[in-house]
Write a protein that holds these residues in place. Sequence first.
Motif, PDB file in Angstrom:
ATOM      1  N   ASP A 185       0.819  -1.213   0.000  1.00 21.57           N
ATOM      2  CA  ASP A 185       0.000   0.000   0.000  1.00 21.57           C
ATOM      3  C   ASP A 185       0.852   1.263   0.000  1.00 21.57           C
ATOM      4  O   ASP A 185       0.464   2.271  -0.597  1.00 21.57           O
ATOM      5  CB  ASP A 185      -0.930   0.000   1.217  1.00 21.57           C
ATOM      6  N   HIS A 186       1.993   1.205   0.679  1.00 22.36           N
ATOM      7  CA  HIS A 186       2.869   2.374   0.744  1.00 22.36           C
ATOM      8  C   HIS A 186       4.324   1.916   0.768  1.00 22.36           C
ATOM      9  O   HIS A 186       4.643   0.841   1.283  1.00 22.36           O
ATOM     10  CB  HIS A 186       2.589   3.219   1.991  1.00 22.36           C
ATOM     11  N   THR A 187       5.208   2.747   0.206  1.00 21.70           N
ATOM     12  CA  THR A 187       6.642   2.504   0.248  1.00 21.70           C
ATOM     13  C   THR A 187       7.331   3.745   0.795  1.00 21.70           C
ATOM     14  O   THR A 187       7.026   4.871   0.373  1.00 21.70           O
ATOM     15  CB  THR A 187       7.190   2.169  -1.151  1.00 21.70           C
ATOM     16  N   VAL A 188       8.267   3.541   1.719  1.00 24.06           N
ATOM     17  CA  VAL A 188       8.975   4.639   2.370  1.00 24.06           C
ATOM     18  C   VAL A 188      10.472   4.351   2.328  1.00 24.06           C
ATOM     19  O   VAL A 188      10.904   3.240   2.646  1.00 24.06           O
ATOM     20  CB  VAL A 188       8.518   4.801   3.837  1.00 24.06           C
ATOM     21  N   VAL A 189      11.249   5.343   1.918  1.00 30.46           N
ATOM     22  CA  VAL A 189      12.709   5.225   1.865  1.00 30.46           C
ATOM     23  C   VAL A 189      13.310   6.338   2.712  1.00 30.46           C
ATOM     24  O   VAL A 189      12.849   7.484   2.657  1.00 30.46           O
ATOM     25  CB  VAL A 189      13.234   5.358   0.417  1.00 30.46           C
TER      26      VAL A 189
END
Length: 508
Positions: free
Chosen positions: A181-185
């Motif tokens: 649902d979401h990707t965070v870097v």
Amino acid sequence: MMTDAKSRPPKGAPASLRVRLARAAGATAAVLVLATAGGGAWFYWHIDHNISTFDAGGIAPSRPPAAAPAPGGGRPVNVLLLGSDTRDNGNDSLGGGDIGVGHSDTAMLLHIYGDHRHAVAVSIPRDTLVTIPPCKLQSGKWTASHANQMFNSAFTIGEFPQGNPACTQNTVEALTGLRVDHTVVVDFKGFSAMTDAVHGVDVCVPNDVDSYGIKLTKGRQTLSGQQALDYVRARHGFGDGSDIGRVKRQQAFVASLIKKVQSEGLNPATLLPLADAATKSLTVDPGLGTAMKLADFAQSLQNIKLQDINFVTVPWRYSGERVALVHPDAEQLWNLLRQDDTLDGHSTGQLAAGPSSTASSAAPSTSPSTSPSAGPSSSPSAAGADLPVTVVNGSRTGGLARQAGDALKAKGYRNITLGADTTGRGTTLVTYAPDRQSGAEQLAQYFPGAELRADPSADGVTVTLGRDYAPDGTVSAAPSALPTTIPTTIADNTRAADSDLCSNLSFG
């Protein structure tokens, strides 16, 4: 690929040996801390300018379906957390060296259960051999699918200065059958600043370390800034120098960071510096691309307590110098999460009635190789009988594809196609379109030891026979189903977030 809030010119110098040996781990902390800390409108506008987004056009057009709502009404959420080792935008002073393209050797898939009170973070070691599905390049073209690639190489596809989060997301979706649902870097600076903002994080160093420029003293201590970064990045100097040991330390560190934030109290004086530090170096998908979106998401998760978070490393084994997934144990892990079940096999409806920790009530584990559940019937269901199956001979023994196809027809499969022979497969591989997963799992049971792998570009199911397939082409008459007991490869690699700091940190 990136749409940055700040100007970040690329650097093109090659990586040195030292800086390629260990990578960042900050993204795991960024979202897990925000999720468990909550927040409010007081910091929306303050941090809005900090956040950068990546181009959603690189996300695969064919994806697993979104998770269905849980019985209580909440919807499970999957968040991919990545650490970037880019030396751009001032990160070279922390990471050392000078790399022109971002890599990510730290990855956790955070599954937030439908009750939004429990979560599990699955670590995927950087050396894990996976299939990288088609990914978008800077030119706008898409690559071909590539098998047997190191997991962390997905982030480098296209040589974007800040990495290719969309490609890693595509890889995780293809690997797990779960919709991300979401990707965070987050980069070095963001991770270091977060540890400074909370005045250090309590850690346990299992042994003295003086290797590759990293010096740490054995024992319990509080680390921040550069030393905290060294603790989660270092691989050599700890145990056998493997990435598995590093994963264990990263899990313990993130849990300790969450504990620190919760213990200091959820107030503006504590959270504003932390949120500001965390978001300054975040790159996220457009769904989290503003402070308002990110804060709303974090607020929806603020009821997750430390004792209700678990960490697990995907079932693995060594394959030479690399890491291979253990089957069918890995499929069982992904299946538990797809069903929104806990790691001990409980449904989310049982969470409220049972102990708060999803791992604490686990029954003794049994290896699937010693206690498999009863096998399926000798013929597929009516829907499975029409499953489009392509059989490919990937061994060096002629005629196996036709023999295996005939054997499957005898079992009741009607839609069998023979593909062109190939060579070089040691283990039989079953690839499938995400919407064909259940049929693929049933089919794979006729090929004991086969590897299961989702492929967003596939239309049906393909069986590529390896050298492990019986030379006479026979198919097991009584295949084993996915085990109902939890394999030791899951149970023994699970860490409760409230575990002692020094518990299970060494490997090798």
